[in-house]
Design an enzyme around this catalytic site. Structure first.
Site, mmCIF file in Angstrom:
data_model
loop_
_atom_site.group_PDB
_atom_site.id
_atom_site.type_symbol
_atom_site.label_atom_id
_atom_site.label_comp_id
_atom_site.label_asym_id
_atom_site.label_seq_id
_atom_site.Cartn_x
_atom_site.Cartn_y
_atom_site.Cartn_z
ATOM 1 N N HIS A 108 0.830 -1.212 0.000
ATOM 2 C CA HIS A 108 0.000 0.000 0.000
ATOM 3 C C HIS A 108 0.863 1.259 0.000
ATOM 4 O O HIS A 108 1.995 1.257 0.464
ATOM 5 C CB HIS A 108 -1.043 0.001 1.126
ATOM 6 C CG HIS A 108 -0.544 0.231 2.519
ATOM 7 N ND1 HIS A 108 -1.017 -0.473 3.596
ATOM 8 C CD2 HIS A 108 0.361 1.097 3.027
ATOM 9 C CE1 HIS A 108 -0.428 -0.039 4.694
ATOM 10 N NE2 HIS A 108 0.425 0.907 4.383
ATOM 11 N N GLU B 205 -5.097 0.590 0.092
ATOM 12 C CA GLU B 205 -4.915 -0.836 0.334
ATOM 13 C C GLU B 205 -5.125 -1.641 -0.955
ATOM 14 O O GLU B 205 -5.780 -1.169 -1.888
ATOM 15 C CB GLU B 205 -5.930 -1.305 1.386
ATOM 16 C CG GLU B 205 -5.731 -0.700 2.773
ATOM 17 C CD GLU B 205 -4.607 -1.373 3.568
ATOM 18 O OE1 GLU B 205 -3.569 -1.743 2.979
ATOM 19 O OE2 GLU B 205 -4.769 -1.505 4.785
HETATM 20 C C1 GLP Z 1 1.300 3.291 7.205
HETATM 21 C C2 GLP Z 1 1.193 4.582 6.402
HETATM 22 C C3 GLP Z 1 1.992 4.502 5.115
HETATM 23 C C4 GLP Z 1 3.367 3.941 5.383
HETATM 24 C C5 GLP Z 1 3.251 2.550 5.951
HETATM 25 C C6 GLP Z 1 4.598 1.891 6.198
HETATM 26 O O1 GLP Z 1 0.344 2.365 6.890
HETATM 27 N N1 GLP Z 1 -0.169 4.932 6.088
HETATM 28 O O2 GLP Z 1 2.068 5.812 4.549
HETATM 29 O O3 GLP Z 1 4.128 3.935 4.207
HETATM 30 O O4 GLP Z 1 2.562 2.656 7.182
HETATM 31 O O5 GLP Z 1 5.088 2.271 7.445
HETATM 32 P P1 GLP Z 1 6.562 2.059 7.939
HETATM 33 O O6 GLP Z 1 7.385 3.061 7.224
HETATM 34 O O7 GLP Z 1 6.513 2.308 9.410
HETATM 35 O O8 GLP Z 1 6.931 0.666 7.605
#
Ligand code: GLP
Length: 243
Positions: A138, A143
């Site tokens: 995503h 999603e």
């Molecule tokens: C969340 C956010 C996304 C992000 C993803 C991954 O779901 N809505 O924008 O890219 O998490 O997060 P992380 O960088 O902590 O792995």
């Protein structure tokens, strides 16, 4: 797609921050698109460092964040409003009136979503957008689905996203099940995109994004169609790429 593989998270963060910094040097009144999650935190720290060194200024910058959980108010420590305040906004001179984050507590979420699109449009569109990527591919909170959602919309979060994001909450039951997110068209209309991903957990999604078919089942794969996207990966996130 330009793909850059770095040895460390620090190097990845510096490279991503430098792309943002050069954008701000060339166009001080840029419209910047911001993301939450752990991946861009290092980039924000580096941008704060460059700002403190006097090389960039946020006085004329306008920002739009990708998404917010529905039901969390800005002062909730798990909200993306709070995250942005802690990790970036309280350290730089971006004007509060130039900061935009979708509201998670609007009385009418549909109206809030439409208003958000209108504000992006009125600001002239996004010059540079930073993205992370979810384990399931995503971007923002778009999603996996049977179709791409174009505009800002309300999302029912997937179980694996709820599980992945539970690490930021006291208990999984506290993770909101819905979010408001910019759509794929909002993201694709950004003039430049920088996506950062680290760690083995992202390797499969990264491979699908770069080498797989373009499909709403892996939303980030749509970035293959964008004319100016830079993907910055550490070696673990890049480990399943064929070349
Ligand atoms: C969340 C956010 C996304 C992000 C993803 C991954 O779901 N809505 O924008 O890219 O998490 O997060 P992380 O960088 O902590 O792995």
């Amino acid at each position: 797609m330009k793909i850059i593989v770095t040895k460390t998270y620090e190097e990845l963060s510096r490279k991503a921050a430098n792309l943002f910094a050069s954008q701000l040097i060339l166009k001080p009144n840029s419209v910047i698109g911001l993301a939450t999650g752990s991946s861009p935190i290092g980039m924000y720290q580096e941008l704060i460092r460059i700002y403190n060194a006097g090389d960039i200024d946020f006085e004329e910058v306008v920002s739009f964040n990708l998404d917010e959980y529905i039901g969390l108010s800005p002062d909730n420590e798990q909200s993306y409003h709070y995250f942005m305040e802690q990790n970036l906004f309280s350290h730089i001179n971006l004007r509060p009136e130039n900061i935009h984050i979708p509201s998670g507590i609007a009385l009418d979420m549909e109206v809030a979503a439409k208003t958000y699109d209108k504000m992006i449009e009125e600001a002239g569109g996004i010059d540079i957008q930073v993205l992370g990527i979810g384990n399931n591919g995503h971007i923002g909170f778009n999603e996996p689905d049977v179709k791409f959602e174009a505009r800002t919309h309300i999302v029912e979060l997937e179980q694996d996203t709820i599980e992945a994001n539970a690490r930021f909450f006291n208990a999984i039951e506290e993770v909101p099940t819905k979010a408001i997110s910019m759509g794929i068209k909002n993201i694709m209309q950004s003039r430049k995109i920088v996506l950062v991903a680290t760690g083995e957990g992202k390797a499969k999604a990264v491979q699908g994004m770069i080498e797989g078919p373009i499909t709403p089942e892996l939303p980030a794969s749509v970035l293959q169609l964008h004319p100016d996207v830079t993907i910055i990966l550490d070696e673990a996130a890049a480990s399943l790429l064929s070349k």
